[in-house]
Motif scaffolding. Sequence first.
Motif, PDB file in Angstrom:
ATOM      1  N   ASP A 276     -33.990  41.681  47.430  1.00  0.00           N
ATOM      2  CA  ASP A 276     -35.098  40.948  46.810  1.00  0.00           C
ATOM      3  C   ASP A 276     -34.999  39.976  45.772  1.00  0.00           C
ATOM      4  OD1 ASP A 276     -37.936  40.451  47.610  1.00  0.00           O
ATOM      5  OD2 ASP A 276     -38.127  41.967  45.770  1.00  0.00           O
ATOM      6  N   MET A 277     -33.897  39.557  46.247  1.00  0.00           N
ATOM      7  CA  MET A 277     -33.699  38.255  45.012  1.00  0.00           C
ATOM      8  C   MET A 277     -33.394  37.136  45.409  1.00  0.00           C
ATOM      9  SD  MET A 277     -30.528  40.399  42.254  1.00  0.00           S
ATOM     10  CE  MET A 277     -31.572  40.184  40.679  1.00  0.00           C
ATOM     11  N   ASP A 278     -33.278  36.117  44.767  1.00  0.00           N
ATOM     12  CA  ASP A 278     -32.973  34.804  44.954  1.00  0.00           C
ATOM     13  C   ASP A 278     -31.462  34.584  44.879  1.00  0.00           C
ATOM     14  OD1 ASP A 278     -35.673  33.332  45.381  1.00  0.00           O
ATOM     15  OD2 ASP A 278     -36.278  34.289  43.718  1.00  0.00           O
ATOM     16  N   PHE A 279     -31.082  33.423  45.747  1.00  0.00           N
ATOM     17  CA  PHE A 279     -29.631  32.896  45.826  1.00  0.00           C
ATOM     18  C   PHE A 279     -29.817  31.928  45.011  1.00  0.00           C
ATOM     19  CE2 PHE A 279     -25.812  33.260  47.471  1.00  0.00           C
ATOM     20  CZ  PHE A 279     -24.057  33.974  46.050  1.00  0.00           C
ATOM     21  N   VAL A 280     -29.496  31.093  44.090  1.00  0.00           N
ATOM     22  CA  VAL A 280     -29.277  29.612  44.338  1.00  0.00           C
ATOM     23  C   VAL A 280     -28.504  29.667  44.312  1.00  0.00           C
ATOM     24  CG1 VAL A 280     -30.128  27.646  42.427  1.00  0.00           C
ATOM     25  CG2 VAL A 280     -31.621  30.217  42.637  1.00  0.00           C
ATOM     26  N   ILE A 281     -27.982  28.128  44.790  1.00  0.00           N
ATOM     27  CA  ILE A 281     -26.638  27.703  45.356  1.00  0.00           C
ATOM     28  C   ILE A 281     -25.989  26.825  44.959  1.00  0.00           C
ATOM     29  CG2 ILE A 281     -24.848  27.586  47.102  1.00  0.00           C
ATOM     30  CD1 ILE A 281     -25.910  29.595  48.473  1.00  0.00           C
ATOM     31  N   PHE A 282     -25.346  26.527  43.603  1.00  0.00           N
ATOM     32  CA  PHE A 282     -25.352  24.956  43.154  1.00  0.00           C
ATOM     33  C   PHE A 282     -23.672  24.293  43.692  1.00  0.00           C
ATOM     34  CE2 PHE A 282     -27.561  27.226  40.810  1.00  0.00           C
ATOM     35  CZ  PHE A 282     -28.365  25.942  39.644  1.00  0.00           C
ATOM     36  N   HIS A 283     -23.733  23.094  44.214  1.00  0.00           N
ATOM     37  CA  HIS A 283     -22.501  22.459  44.950  1.00  0.00           C
ATOM     38  C   HIS A 283     -21.711  22.347  43.732  1.00  0.00           C
ATOM     39  CE1 HIS A 283     -21.863  19.772  48.463  1.00  0.00           C
ATOM     40  NE2 HIS A 283     -20.598  19.351  47.504  1.00  0.00           N
ATOM     41  N   ALA A 284     -20.568  22.475  44.110  1.00  0.00           N
ATOM     42  CA  ALA A 284     -19.554  22.588  42.846  1.00  0.00           C
ATOM     43  C   ALA A 284     -19.261  21.049  42.917  1.00  0.00           C
ATOM     44  CB  ALA A 284     -18.813  23.916  42.513  1.00  0.00           C
ATOM     45  N   ASN A 285     -19.993  20.388  41.845  1.00  0.00           N
ATOM     46  CA  ASN A 285     -19.733  18.642  42.243  1.00  0.00           C
ATOM     47  C   ASN A 285     -18.991  17.887  41.271  1.00  0.00           C
ATOM     48  OD1 ASN A 285     -21.798  18.870  41.936  1.00  0.00           O
ATOM     49  ND2 ASN A 285     -22.546  17.550  43.925  1.00  0.00           N
ATOM     50  N   GLY A 286     -19.656  19.078  39.634  1.00  0.00           N
ATOM     51  CA  GLY A 286     -19.590  18.118  38.440  1.00  0.00           C
ATOM     52  C   GLY A 286     -21.154  18.103  38.785  1.00  0.00           C
ATOM     53  N   VAL A 287     -21.807  17.842  39.327  1.00  0.00           N
ATOM     54  CA  VAL A 287     -23.102  17.936  38.692  1.00  0.00           C
ATOM     55  C   VAL A 287     -24.155  19.209  38.629  1.00  0.00           C
ATOM     56  CG1 VAL A 287     -25.419  16.753  39.322  1.00  0.00           C
ATOM     57  CG2 VAL A 287     -23.339  14.920  39.739  1.00  0.00           C
ATOM     58  N   GLY A 288     -23.235  19.781  40.179  1.00  0.00           N
ATOM     59  CA  GLY A 288     -24.272  21.118  40.408  1.00  0.00           C
ATOM     60  C   GLY A 288     -24.026  22.236  38.902  1.00  0.00           C
ATOM     61  N   GLY A 289     -22.559  21.874  39.012  1.00  0.00           N
ATOM     62  CA  GLY A 289     -22.156  23.325  37.933  1.00  0.00           C
ATOM     63  C   GLY A 289     -22.770  23.058  36.228  1.00  0.00           C
ATOM     64  N   VAL A 290     -22.446  21.647  36.128  1.00  0.00           N
ATOM     65  CA  VAL A 290     -23.574  21.319  34.621  1.00  0.00           C
ATOM     66  C   VAL A 290     -24.964  21.884  34.843  1.00  0.00           C
ATOM     67  CG1 VAL A 290     -23.741  19.665  34.107  1.00  0.00           C
ATOM     68  CG2 VAL A 290     -21.861  19.423  34.483  1.00  0.00           C
ATOM     69  N   ALA A 291     -25.611  21.509  35.829  1.00  0.00           N
ATOM     70  CA  ALA A 291     -26.999  21.984  35.667  1.00  0.00           C
ATOM     71  C   ALA A 291     -27.327  23.465  36.322  1.00  0.00           C
ATOM     72  CB  ALA A 291     -27.292  21.210  37.208  1.00  0.00           C
ATOM     73  N   MET A 292     -26.050  23.736  36.808  1.00  0.00           N
ATOM     74  CA  MET A 292     -26.197  25.831  37.129  1.00  0.00           C
ATOM     75  C   MET A 292     -26.214  26.356  34.921  1.00  0.00           C
ATOM     76  SD  MET A 292     -23.587  28.358  38.840  1.00  0.00           S
ATOM     77  CE  MET A 292     -22.454  28.606  37.569  1.00  0.00           C
ATOM     78  N   GLU A 293     -25.204  25.387  34.894  1.00  0.00           N
ATOM     79  CA  GLU A 293     -24.700  26.011  33.023  1.00  0.00           C
ATOM     80  C   GLU A 293     -26.861  25.481  32.273  1.00  0.00           C
ATOM     81  OE1 GLU A 293     -22.273  26.231  31.165  1.00  0.00           O
ATOM     82  OE2 GLU A 293     -20.412  26.903  33.371  1.00  0.00           O
ATOM     83  N   GLU A 294     -27.106  24.485  32.688  1.00  0.00           N
ATOM     84  CA  GLU A 294     -28.270  24.290  31.589  1.00  0.00           C
ATOM     85  C   GLU A 294     -28.813  25.276  31.979  1.00  0.00           C
ATOM     86  OE1 GLU A 294     -27.849  19.517  31.891  1.00  0.00           O
ATOM     87  OE2 GLU A 294     -29.149  20.878  32.513  1.00  0.00           O
ATOM     88  N   LEU A 295     -29.017  25.942  33.342  1.00  0.00           N
ATOM     89  CA  LEU A 295     -30.326  26.417  33.668  1.00  0.00           C
ATOM     90  C   LEU A 295     -29.593  28.522  33.463  1.00  0.00           C
ATOM     91  CD1 LEU A 295     -31.177  25.019  37.323  1.00  0.00           C
ATOM     92  CD2 LEU A 295     -32.328  25.175  35.950  1.00  0.00           C
ATOM     93  N   ILE A 296     -28.805  28.026  33.331  1.00  0.00           N
ATOM     94  CA  ILE A 296     -28.258  29.481  32.608  1.00  0.00           C
ATOM     95  C   ILE A 296     -28.570  29.866  31.040  1.00  0.00           C
ATOM     96  CG2 ILE A 296     -26.286  30.542  31.736  1.00  0.00           C
ATOM     97  CD1 ILE A 296     -24.471  30.168  34.895  1.00  0.00           C
ATOM     98  N   ALA A 297     -28.157  28.897  30.835  1.00  0.00           N
ATOM     99  CA  ALA A 297     -28.521  28.683  29.014  1.00  0.00           C
ATOM    100  C   ALA A 297     -30.416  29.112  28.780  1.00  0.00           C
ATOM    101  CB  ALA A 297     -28.537  27.358  29.088  1.00  0.00           C
ATOM    102  N   GLN A 298     -30.711  28.484  29.720  1.00  0.00           N
ATOM    103  CA  GLN A 298     -32.492  28.706  29.508  1.00  0.00           C
ATOM    104  C   GLN A 298     -32.599  30.140  30.411  1.00  0.00           C
ATOM    105  OE1 GLN A 298     -34.361  25.782  31.773  1.00  0.00           O
ATOM    106  NE2 GLN A 298     -33.372  23.635  31.466  1.00  0.00           N
ATOM    107  N   GLY A 299     -31.691  30.840  30.806  1.00  0.00           N
ATOM    108  CA  GLY A 299     -31.848  32.443  31.273  1.00  0.00           C
ATOM    109  C   GLY A 299     -32.506  32.285  32.252  1.00  0.00           C
ATOM    110  N   GLN A 300     -32.582  31.436  33.109  1.00  0.00           N
ATOM    111  CA  GLN A 300     -33.489  31.446  34.711  1.00  0.00           C
ATOM    112  C   GLN A 300     -32.498  32.951  35.277  1.00  0.00           C
ATOM    113  OE1 GLN A 300     -35.441  29.188  36.889  1.00  0.00           O
ATOM    114  NE2 GLN A 300     -35.813  27.837  34.612  1.00  0.00           N
ATOM    115  N   PHE A 301     -31.404  33.230  35.306  1.00  0.00           N
ATOM    116  CA  PHE A 301     -30.637  34.157  36.488  1.00  0.00           C
ATOM    117  C   PHE A 301     -30.207  34.889  35.760  1.00  0.00           C
ATOM    118  CE2 PHE A 301     -29.222  29.349  36.975  1.00  0.00           C
ATOM    119  CZ  PHE A 301     -30.100  29.342  38.312  1.00  0.00           C
ATOM    120  N   ALA A 302     -30.140  36.448  36.799  1.00  0.00           N
ATOM    121  CA  ALA A 302     -29.774  37.311  36.310  1.00  0.00           C
ATOM    122  C   ALA A 302     -28.184  38.247  36.403  1.00  0.00           C
ATOM    123  CB  ALA A 302     -30.556  38.645  36.949  1.00  0.00           C
TER     124      ALA A 302
END
Lengths: 412, 412
Positions: A221-247
């Motif tokens: 019962d968790m969401d799995f949010v997959i980022f394309h590690a293409n130099g943008v996806g990883g950076v977008a993930m970093e931003e959202l991690i910093a916002q506290g979006q992920f367990a």
Amino acid sequence: MATVLLIGTLDTKGPETAYLRDYVRQLGCATLVLDSGILGEAVGIQADFTRAQVAIAAGTSIDALRNAGTRGKAVEGMLKGVRKMTLELLAAGKIHGVVALGGAEGSVLAAAAMKELPIGFPKLIVSPIASGQRKFAPFVGTRDVMVMHSIVDILGLNPISRTVFESAAAAIAGMAKAYELSGRGLPTANPSDTRKAIAATMLGNTTKPLMRVRPCVEAMDMDFVIFHANGVGGVAMEELIAQGQFAAVLDFTLSEIAGQIAGGFHVGGAGRMDAAAQSGVPQVIVPGCLDFIVFGAKHEVPDHLKDRPMYYHNPEFTLVRVTPEEQIAATQFLLEKLNQSTGPVTVIVPTQGASVMDIEGGAFYLPELNRQCWDILKNGLKVGIRYREVDAHINSDAFADVVFEELKQILT
Amino acid sequence: MATVLLIGTLDTKGPETAYLRDYVRQLGCATLVLDSGILGEAVGIQADFTRAQVAIAAGTSIDALRNAGTRGKAVEGMLKGVRKMTLELLAAGKIHGVVALGGAEGSVLAAAAMKELPIGFPKLIVSPIASGQRKFAPFVGTRDVMVMHSIVDILGLNPISRTVFESAAAAIAGMAKAYELSGRGLPTANPSDTRKAIAATMLGNTTKPLMRVRPCVEAMDMDFVIFHANGVGGVAMEELIAQGQFAAVLDFTLSEIAGQIAGGFHVGGAGRMDAAAQSGVPQVIVPGCLDFIVFGAKHEVPDHLKDRPMYYHNPEFTLVRVTPEEQIAATQFLLEKLNQSTGPVTVIVPTQGASVMDIEGGAFYLPELNRQCWDILKNGLKVGIRYREVDAHINSDAFADVVFEELKQILT
């Protein structure tokens, strides 16, 4: 009523912005027009926010910007004002979408503001530059900016530009109305109401194991949010991690670190892996895909790399092997970031190879180099970081199952 | 009711396409779903047009495509079917917009169909590939395709992908509804009812004279349609000339021909200038900007060109001088095309320089080379083509005024 903000350099794009505004209004939205021009005066349109006001928002004046000495400095100042006013309007709940018509400078200026707007907030840029050999990066950054090729220059109203502007108006009006209705612009009642989510990084190269992990995560019962590690996806993930979006974070595909060391299209930046380390979110790390960097078509690979082993992923993507020195540097980059982590970390190494090409008989297979890299991790990781080797290939089911097992464990 | 066509590889993007479809419906549009997948079966969604039907439309069968030997051949076959069915639905007035969610292959496949759709027909692609160092060309071609960065992979429904899909649904629904209302999809009553239009080519390098000509053209109650001569604009203009959209062509900025000879971003293709020659539309030709080719940022200029004179137009554009041999070859290309023309042609040469940098003291100034090129034109043009030299610089008002005078003359 849903309100659309129009950003334009009104000294050169006044009548075109007015045409767009009128069509947006005709479609049932209110409008606000912000003048991002610096040199001349607004032509054929009255701005709701004048260039003088924008300059003041930037902490300067339009005369000071005009006398800034270089064009770059003037644009930089204006940009600060555009961004600040847009974010203030957003925070006040006064706008539900933003659109810009622009040439080279105008659209990059508007884009710089849009790239700061939250995901899901409607944003659209219309430009002749959005075509050909131009790249997406300056327009979209890490956000969901929509970009439309204008076919003709944003210069004059004619049968083609009118048609293009009408489509753009309909898109932004449709988005702004839906955004207003959805209530997404309102502060959410309680963020903890939302399902927990796990972030992961993937490339075509690692699709198989992540596809195997996905239903297991969703069954919890968790969401799995997959980022394309293409130099943008990883950076977008970093931003959202910093916002506290992920367990938790499953950083499985680290080619962006190889890119940071050795170049190519997929460059993660010096800050890659900082957000998880600093925020203390639990991390499961698989050092996958440290063996290659990525370019476009084969003929676009730079001359000085042409002698290296290559893998033709498809006509638009060529994977180039990094040197042993580069792979070791990437591993050291990884080690350093992990040793700064403040939360729980598990590192899982697939000893039979960590990419599609890194397998016995594969084009990038260098098992002794791998062994050297894994030892760097094994011996270098600070106390408290769990390290595990699995005698399997990264894309095997056996490996994916261990990864999920460790992910489950780190979550509890 | 406005109907949106959704194109997707439903074996891998079934649930995501279903989510998009449901939100489009919720916004008041009807939907049709076309399955562009080849390998697996549709998952979590029922297609209105199955992969089997798409293959049949391509004149083959899904089994034959699966056994085509290479992935490329299979995709090419499927693409033919997607394009054919989309164009048939459009011709039958059954669709008012088209949207696709895609990864690397899926979005390029959908884009190939969209790039054939007429200007003004709503078209939107959502992809993680629409970011970073990727280029616009494979997505948009010469059309008004809208492209949206999905931030995360199109793989799974999660808080981020849902938000992005909802924006995309709202944009395409908004566009489709406006398109249906506008009646633009209906056959126009009488094309001659529309104002006459003149096509022109421009770069930042030639903005000044074209801005001077524009109000003069508009004062004649004609539209002035300006294309950005960036390797896409010129090609788009060719397509519209072939469709009979223009009363005359003012081809003022020919750097795409230099690009065709010497490379860079602005490559016009071997067919540049064919449409006007073949259709017999009157042409006024200014051989402007044959002296340079265009690249991105300074560091992106290929190594083997680094010794040439360069001009830093702005941080994203670098102009590189072509060699005398290349400029002569470009002039000969121009001459050959003009000598194939079936309609009236006037060539006007600015003898004080034909680009911003081609001026006394300028970085690309080679007056003897220019003289050689102008003599190639002067002596080589076939009988009946008017040739005129003006002792002025291309960006002077005096030159612009002569150009308008000749344009007026050729129109009557």
